[in-house]
Write an enzyme that holds these catalytic residues in place. Structure first.
Site, PDB file in Angstrom:
ATOM      1  N   THR A  35      13.716  88.842  51.109  1.00  0.00           N
ATOM      2  CA  THR A  35      12.892  89.847  50.424  1.00  0.00           C
ATOM      3  C   THR A  35      12.549  90.987  51.380  1.00  0.00           C
ATOM      4  O   THR A  35      12.132  92.053  50.936  1.00  0.00           O
ATOM      5  CB  THR A  35      11.565  89.222  49.936  1.00  0.00           C
ATOM      6  OG1 THR A  35      11.011  88.467  51.023  1.00  0.00           O
ATOM      7  CG2 THR A  35      11.781  88.307  48.744  1.00  0.00           C
ATOM      8  N   GLY A 124      21.365  78.965  67.133  1.00  0.00           N
ATOM      9  CA  GLY A 124      22.015  79.091  65.824  1.00  0.00           C
ATOM     10  C   GLY A 124      21.306  78.319  64.731  1.00  0.00           C
ATOM     11  O   GLY A 124      21.893  77.982  63.710  1.00  0.00           O
ATOM     12  N   GLY A 126      18.645  79.328  63.012  1.00  0.00           N
ATOM     13  CA  GLY A 126      17.926  80.151  62.033  1.00  0.00           C
ATOM     14  C   GLY A 126      16.432  80.193  62.312  1.00  0.00           C
ATOM     15  O   GLY A 126      15.636  80.500  61.433  1.00  0.00           O
ATOM     16  N   SER A 128      15.252  82.125  64.712  1.00  0.00           N
ATOM     17  CA  SER A 128      15.051  83.455  65.316  1.00  0.00           C
ATOM     18  C   SER A 128      15.069  83.494  66.833  1.00  0.00           C
ATOM     19  O   SER A 128      14.218  84.141  67.455  1.00  0.00           O
ATOM     20  CB  SER A 128      13.743  84.085  64.835  1.00  0.00           C
ATOM     21  OG  SER A 128      13.863  84.431  63.509  1.00  0.00           O
ATOM     22  N   SER A 129      16.054  82.842  67.430  1.00  0.00           N
ATOM     23  CA  SER A 129      16.129  82.959  68.885  1.00  0.00           C
ATOM     24  C   SER A 129      16.434  84.397  69.295  1.00  0.00           C
ATOM     25  O   SER A 129      15.967  84.863  70.336  1.00  0.00           O
ATOM     26  CB  SER A 129      17.154  81.984  69.462  1.00  0.00           C
ATOM     27  OG  SER A 129      18.377  82.129  68.815  1.00  0.00           O
ATOM     28  N   SER A 130      17.177  85.141  68.474  1.00  0.00           N
ATOM     29  CA  SER A 130      17.475  86.518  68.891  1.00  0.00           C
ATOM     30  C   SER A 130      16.241  87.417  68.788  1.00  0.00           C
ATOM     31  O   SER A 130      15.954  88.189  69.706  1.00  0.00           O
ATOM     32  CB  SER A 130      18.681  87.096  68.155  1.00  0.00           C
ATOM     33  OG  SER A 130      18.524  86.956  66.775  1.00  0.00           O
ATOM     34  N   GLU A 163      18.679  95.335  66.962  1.00  0.00           N
ATOM     35  CA  GLU A 163      19.580  94.369  66.321  1.00  0.00           C
ATOM     36  C   GLU A 163      20.471  95.078  65.291  1.00  0.00           C
ATOM     37  O   GLU A 163      21.662  94.815  65.195  1.00  0.00           O
ATOM     38  CB  GLU A 163      18.772  93.242  65.669  1.00  0.00           C
ATOM     39  CG  GLU A 163      19.677  92.209  65.051  1.00  0.00           C
ATOM     40  CD  GLU A 163      19.203  90.770  65.213  1.00  0.00           C
ATOM     41  OE1 GLU A 163      18.244  90.521  65.956  1.00  0.00           O
ATOM     42  OE2 GLU A 163      19.817  89.911  64.564  1.00  0.00           O
ATOM     43  N   ASP A 175      11.617  88.708  61.088  1.00  0.00           N
ATOM     44  CA  ASP A 175      11.677  87.842  62.270  1.00  0.00           C
ATOM     45  C   ASP A 175      10.938  88.462  63.446  1.00  0.00           C
ATOM     46  O   ASP A 175      10.104  87.822  64.088  1.00  0.00           O
ATOM     47  CB  ASP A 175      13.132  87.575  62.666  1.00  0.00           C
ATOM     48  CG  ASP A 175      13.911  86.926  61.538  1.00  0.00           C
ATOM     49  OD1 ASP A 175      13.280  86.532  60.546  1.00  0.00           O
ATOM     50  OD2 ASP A 175      15.144  86.829  61.667  1.00  0.00           O
ATOM     51  N   TYR A 225      25.523  88.189  55.403  1.00  0.00           N
ATOM     52  CA  TYR A 225      24.167  88.752  55.319  1.00  0.00           C
ATOM     53  C   TYR A 225      24.246  90.230  54.922  1.00  0.00           C
ATOM     54  O   TYR A 225      23.564  90.686  54.000  1.00  0.00           O
ATOM     55  CB  TYR A 225      23.477  88.588  56.681  1.00  0.00           C
ATOM     56  CG  TYR A 225      22.048  89.050  56.698  1.00  0.00           C
ATOM     57  CD1 TYR A 225      21.011  88.160  56.471  1.00  0.00           C
ATOM     58  CD2 TYR A 225      21.723  90.383  56.941  1.00  0.00           C
ATOM     59  CE1 TYR A 225      19.689  88.580  56.477  1.00  0.00           C
ATOM     60  CE2 TYR A 225      20.411  90.813  56.952  1.00  0.00           C
ATOM     61  CZ  TYR A 225      19.396  89.911  56.720  1.00  0.00           C
ATOM     62  OH  TYR A 225      18.098  90.334  56.724  1.00  0.00           O
TER      63      TYR A 225
HETATM   64  C1  GLA Z   1      17.243  86.674  58.721  1.00  0.00           C
HETATM   65  C2  GLA Z   1      16.843  88.130  58.943  1.00  0.00           C
HETATM   66  C3  GLA Z   1      15.490  88.427  58.299  1.00  0.00           C
HETATM   67  C4  GLA Z   1      15.439  87.966  56.857  1.00  0.00           C
HETATM   68  C5  GLA Z   1      15.947  86.535  56.733  1.00  0.00           C
HETATM   69  C6  GLA Z   1      16.064  86.097  55.294  1.00  0.00           C
HETATM   70  O1  GLA Z   1      16.389  85.821  59.410  1.00  0.00           O
HETATM   71  O2  GLA Z   1      16.800  88.430  60.317  1.00  0.00           O
HETATM   72  O3  GLA Z   1      15.215  89.804  58.406  1.00  0.00           O
HETATM   73  O4  GLA Z   1      16.139  88.834  56.024  1.00  0.00           O
HETATM   74  O5  GLA Z   1      17.217  86.366  57.342  1.00  0.00           O
HETATM   75  O6  GLA Z   1      14.817  86.026  54.701  1.00  0.00           O
END
Ligand code: GLA
Length: 390
Positions: A35, A124, A126, A128-130, A163, A175, A225
């Site tokens: 979203t 990897g 998901g 948010s390591s980056s 990014e 993130d 994505y």
């Molecule tokens: C990744 C992206 C976020 C968000 C999510 C999905 O983590 O970095 O910005 O869009 O996917 O909610």
């Protein structure tokens, strides 16, 4: 961790005199998925898992990056005079991208710096390591170079900018924002349209938030994505032929349903439907949480998963197995995929007395069906990125 980082720093750069110590968390999103680039709401929280860094200013214009998780890359050397993405920099393109983004925004450092990191966010996954690394770099740059005009929100935006434009993933702001603005024991209810946000305390007396790592990451995540993003933007363009809106997040489900025939393409329709309904679910979920109605929060999490699986199509077999197993366990209040998708993790709310069964039975059944182990982490919600004194 400080000692190990500083010892490594001294080994690589002579000594660690004058180096400072920093931490930046990972994040888990409780609800509000895909979203954030549609002008909708998200509800993530920062983890106590994250990335630690030691850093010190240099006298010359060189920049050195070293990861204790990825020793094989050795010290990656870049220069302030050539801030470009290079394949051989590998992971270091993330922190370098932030230096580049600082320069783009008018904050180019005068000197280089040395930076050693170590993190405990599973790679990897998901979580948010980056983003964690980007915001860590932002905090380090503002601290080392005395840039005090940038707020933590600015650092989140700079991380996202790097990014998007240096590392090629068109991610939204969720993130980096969660990592920068996290608050212990709170989730962040962020309206990505206005960037207004509020903290919501997560005080679950008789339940825990459990992350389950599928330990799969399917390839082409970034391109899939970016495709989703494009499909939403095409759907928005179709709606705009008759509606005066700026983002899918401007629509209630009722308004969307009344005008959805404007979207001719069935795939674009499904994507847009998810974005609109997920935004509504997120608003309702936070409302339920505030009223103490955790059962309703859980139901909305489950609906979120179904929508991400069927309409947004960002789940995968392994994740669906985890979620289906979770849904069958009494004491599981809600369970869904979290993050960008195509593998990674699920997030579940589990009654305290069901946690052992959850871990044991899902662990066993997942191994049988998929052939490798899942990993489980109980969530402790932590603070956002900062320098750690002492
Ligand atoms: C990744 C992206 C976020 C968000 C999510 C999905 O983590 O970095 O910005 O869009 O996917 O909610």
């Amino acid at each position: 961790m400080k000692k190990q980082l500083f010892d490594k720093f001294a080994e690589l750069f002579g000594d660690s005199d004058g180096a400072h110590f920093y931490f930046s968390p990972g994040r888990v999103n409780l609800i509000g998925e895909h979203t954030d680039y549609n002008g909708g709401h998200v509800f993530p929280c920062a983890l106590t898992l994250g990335t630690y860094g030691a850093a010190r200013k240099r006298d010359d214009r060189l920049i050195h990056f070293y990861s204790m998780n990825l020793n094989r890359f050795g010290v990656v050397e870049a220069s302030l005079d050539d801030l470009t993405n290079k394949k051989e920099y590998n992971w270091a393109n993330y922190p370098l991208g932030v230096v580049w983004a600082f320069a783009e925004k008018g904050y180019k450092p005068e000197h280089g710096f040395d930076m050693v990191i170590w993190g405990n966010i599973p790679n990897g996954s998901g979580l948010s390591s980056s983003a964690s690394l980007e915001v860590l770099t932002g905090v380090i740059l503002t601290d080392l170079f005395g840039i005090d005009s940038l707020t933590m929100t600015d650092l989140a935006l700079i991380g996202q900018y790097s990014e998007n434009n240096f590392n090629g993933c068109n991610c939204g702001i969720m993130d980096q924002f969660a990592v920068a603005m996290g608050k212990k024991d709170n989730a962040i209810f962020l309206d990505t349209n206005t960037m207004n946000f509020e903290y919501a305390p997560i005080a679950l007396d008789d339940a825990k938030i459990i992350i389950t790592n599928s330990k799969v990451k399917h390839s082409l995540v970034d391109s899939a994505y970016n495709d989703r993003r494009q499909e939403c933007s095409d759907a928005l363009a179709a709606l705009k032929t008759e509606l005066d809106i700026n983002a899918l997040g401007d629509l209630t489900p009722e308004e969307f349903d009344a005008h959805s025939s404007l979207i001719q393409d069935p795939v674009q329709y499904k994507r847009a439907k998810h974005a609109v309904y997920e935004n509504q679910r997120t608003i309702e979920a936070v409302d339920a949480l505030k009223k103490g109605d955790i059962a309703q929060f859980g139901k909305l999490m489950n609906q979120s998963h179904i929508s991400l699986r069927d309409d947004y199509e960002v789940s995968c077999e392994e994740i669906d197995i985890l979620v289906d197993l979770a849904w069958k366990i009494p004491g599981v209040i809600g369970s869904r995929i979290t993050g960008g998708g195509f593998g990674g993790c699920t997030v579940s709310i589990v009654k305290n007395d069901a946690v052992d069964t959850f871990i044991e039975s899902i662990g066993r059944a997942y191994k049988e069906k998929v052939g490798h182990e899942a990993e489980f982490y109980t969530v402790d919600i932590g603070d956002g990125a900062s320098r750690i004194e002492g």
